[in-house]
Design an enzyme around this catalytic site. Structure first.
Site, mmCIF file in Angstrom:
data_model
loop_
_atom_site.group_PDB
_atom_site.id
_atom_site.type_symbol
_atom_site.label_atom_id
_atom_site.label_comp_id
_atom_site.label_asym_id
_atom_site.label_seq_id
_atom_site.Cartn_x
_atom_site.Cartn_y
_atom_site.Cartn_z
ATOM 1 C CG ASP A 35 45.990 61.799 66.077
ATOM 2 O OD1 ASP A 35 46.185 62.211 64.933
ATOM 3 O OD2 ASP A 35 46.209 62.477 67.106
ATOM 4 C CD GLU A 209 52.688 63.874 61.951
ATOM 5 O OE1 GLU A 209 53.284 64.104 63.019
ATOM 6 O OE2 GLU A 209 51.757 64.593 61.532
#
Length: 447
Positions: A35, A209
């Site tokens: 991420d 997301e």
């Protein structure tokens, strides 16, 4: 800092508790990272990833994502990365459940001389409802020390916070929880200035997301992972306003060829080049909850659309010829007679090797030799039968820089040979065994 970490700087970094690393893809090979949010602060790129670890009894849920803290990494050239250590950890944030192991995708921005680090986590207090909350930690430097705020941001529930700073000074927070949401932040960067807005123009089927917003030439780009088929791919939408309405435009990166179920992105411009940061499961091919961050170049078409990015092992930046050149992070590899394998399958942090056979070759682009001719080349390799490797500049017909002969026996050894040909500047290396001999190579280095 120049294209390489100076020799005097490495011991200095270690004394300060900082860990220097040189990388292609993945960028970090001594721990799992995922991420990645990249930011340019001053003349360096800082990356704030989440930190995957393996579950152990009493520490995280087996078979799932396990993350207890965050590190910060930085680089002046996108090749040499420094690990600045842990900046926020779950058991030192007042509102976070200290054994939740759910410190997921973060972000960090600069405003008025302060660095604001945004992160999701599981709260101790669930009276207002279950699920993730988003908190903020504040620092005077991009590497901390960061001081967590005592409470999470009010009226925000979800994961994957992203903050976009517009040219007019306004700040916007984005996050996801089923949908993707956005809202203007107050100048204190700690509270919403308005009610959250659902960005409902995005795909409505299956998971989306990880919002990340940037602006280019008056166009606002909202990027996000979306499960359109089986695993996440990176998509984007555009608008003339930070909060939309948005129009879905296309795919930035296709589904992972290695089957990694997730992806997560950030996009920056650095020294007049655009880059895409993302992750895959390079160091954990059989368990995609342990991921590794990556970096590749990104470009735009004249109409402003993003050209699709194909993942590479070589990544970006130049590799100094006097560093260890990891041929396994190749630019091109022969379709037969060459393969990549872990040096040690029990310790994947040890990296990879190139395995050559008949007809095999590998090409590694972007090696910077400078103006001065190196005296020798050192190759770390092994061959059960004995083998001679040719190292050429540029391609299969380029000049032979050196021939390196490995004695038989199969043990790893470093063999040094004189450099016989040289051209100053930046070149590709083309390496292949003579006579199709079986041989393995860890790295090559000039000196």
């Amino acid at each position: 800092m120049t294209q390489t970490v100076k020799t005097w700087l490495i011991p200095a970094l270690v004394l300060l508790g900082l860990q220097p690393a040189r990388a292609q893809n993945p960028l970090i090979t001594n721990q799992f990272t995922a991420d990645p949010t990249a930011r340019v602060f001053g003349d360096r790129v800082y990356v704030y990833p989440s930190h995957d670890i393996r579950a152990t009894p009493g520490h995280g849920r087996a078979g799932w994502f396990v993350m207890e803290d965050y590190h910060a990494f930085s680089s002046a050239n996108l090749t040499d990365w420094t690990d600045h250590g842990v900046i926020v950890t779950q058991n030192k944030v007042p509102w976070v459940k200290p054994d939740s192991y759910a410190m997921w995708a973060p972000d960090c921005v600069l405003r008025n001389g302060k660095y604001y680090f945004y992160f999701p986590a599981t709260p101790q207090d669930t009276t207002g409802g279950r699920g993730f909350r988003i908190g903020v930690a504040v620092a005077d430097k991009p590497t901390g020390p960061f001081v967590p705020q005592p409470q999470p941001i009010a009226d925000v529930r979800g994961i994957d916070p992203n903050v976009f700073m517009d040219k007019d000074g306004r700040a916007y927070l984005y996050w996801s929880q089923g949908n993707i949401y956005g809202a203007k932040l107050k100048p204190n960067m700690l509270e919403l200035a308005e009610a959250p807005k659902t960005l409902g123009e995005l795909p409505t089927k299956r998971l989306k997301e990880g919002p990340y917003v940037f602006e280019r030439k008056g166009i606002y780009y909202l990027t996000y992972p979306h499960v359109a088929n089986k695993t996440e791919r990176l998509e984007y939408a555009t608008s003339t306003s930070p909060l939309g309405p948005f129009t879905v435009r296309g795919v930035i990166m296709d589904e992972s060829p290695t089957g990694c179920w997730t992806n997560h992105q950030s996009i920056i411009t650095f020294k007049n080049q655009w880059y895409l940061f993302y992750h895959s499961n390079d160091l954990s091919p059989k368990f995609d909850k342990n991921r590794s961050i990556r970096l590749d170049s990104l470009s735009f078409s004249p109409d402003g659309s993003i050209r699709k990015v194909t993942p590479t092992l070589r990544g970006v930046g130049l590799t100094d010829a006097r560093q260890k050149i990891q041929l396994d992070r190749y630019s091109r590899l022969s379709t037969q007679g060459a393969a990549i394998a872990f040096l040690d399958t029990a310790n994947t942090f040890g990296g990879w090797k190139t395995v050559f056979g008949t007809g095999g070759w590998v090409q590694y682009n972007g090696v910077s030799f400078g103006a001065q001719k190196p005296k020798a080349v050192v190759l770390r390799g092994a061959s059960a039968t004995g083998a001679t490797l040719q190292i050429r500049l540029d391609n299969a017909t380029g000049p032979v820089v050196a021939e390196v002969t490995l004695p038989k026996g199969g043990a790893w050894q470093d063999v040094k040979m004189p450099v016989t040909a040289f051209r100053p500047g930046t070149h590709a290396l083309y390496v292949a065994p003579k006579f199709g001999a079986a041989v393995e190579v860890d790295w090559v280095r000039f000196e």
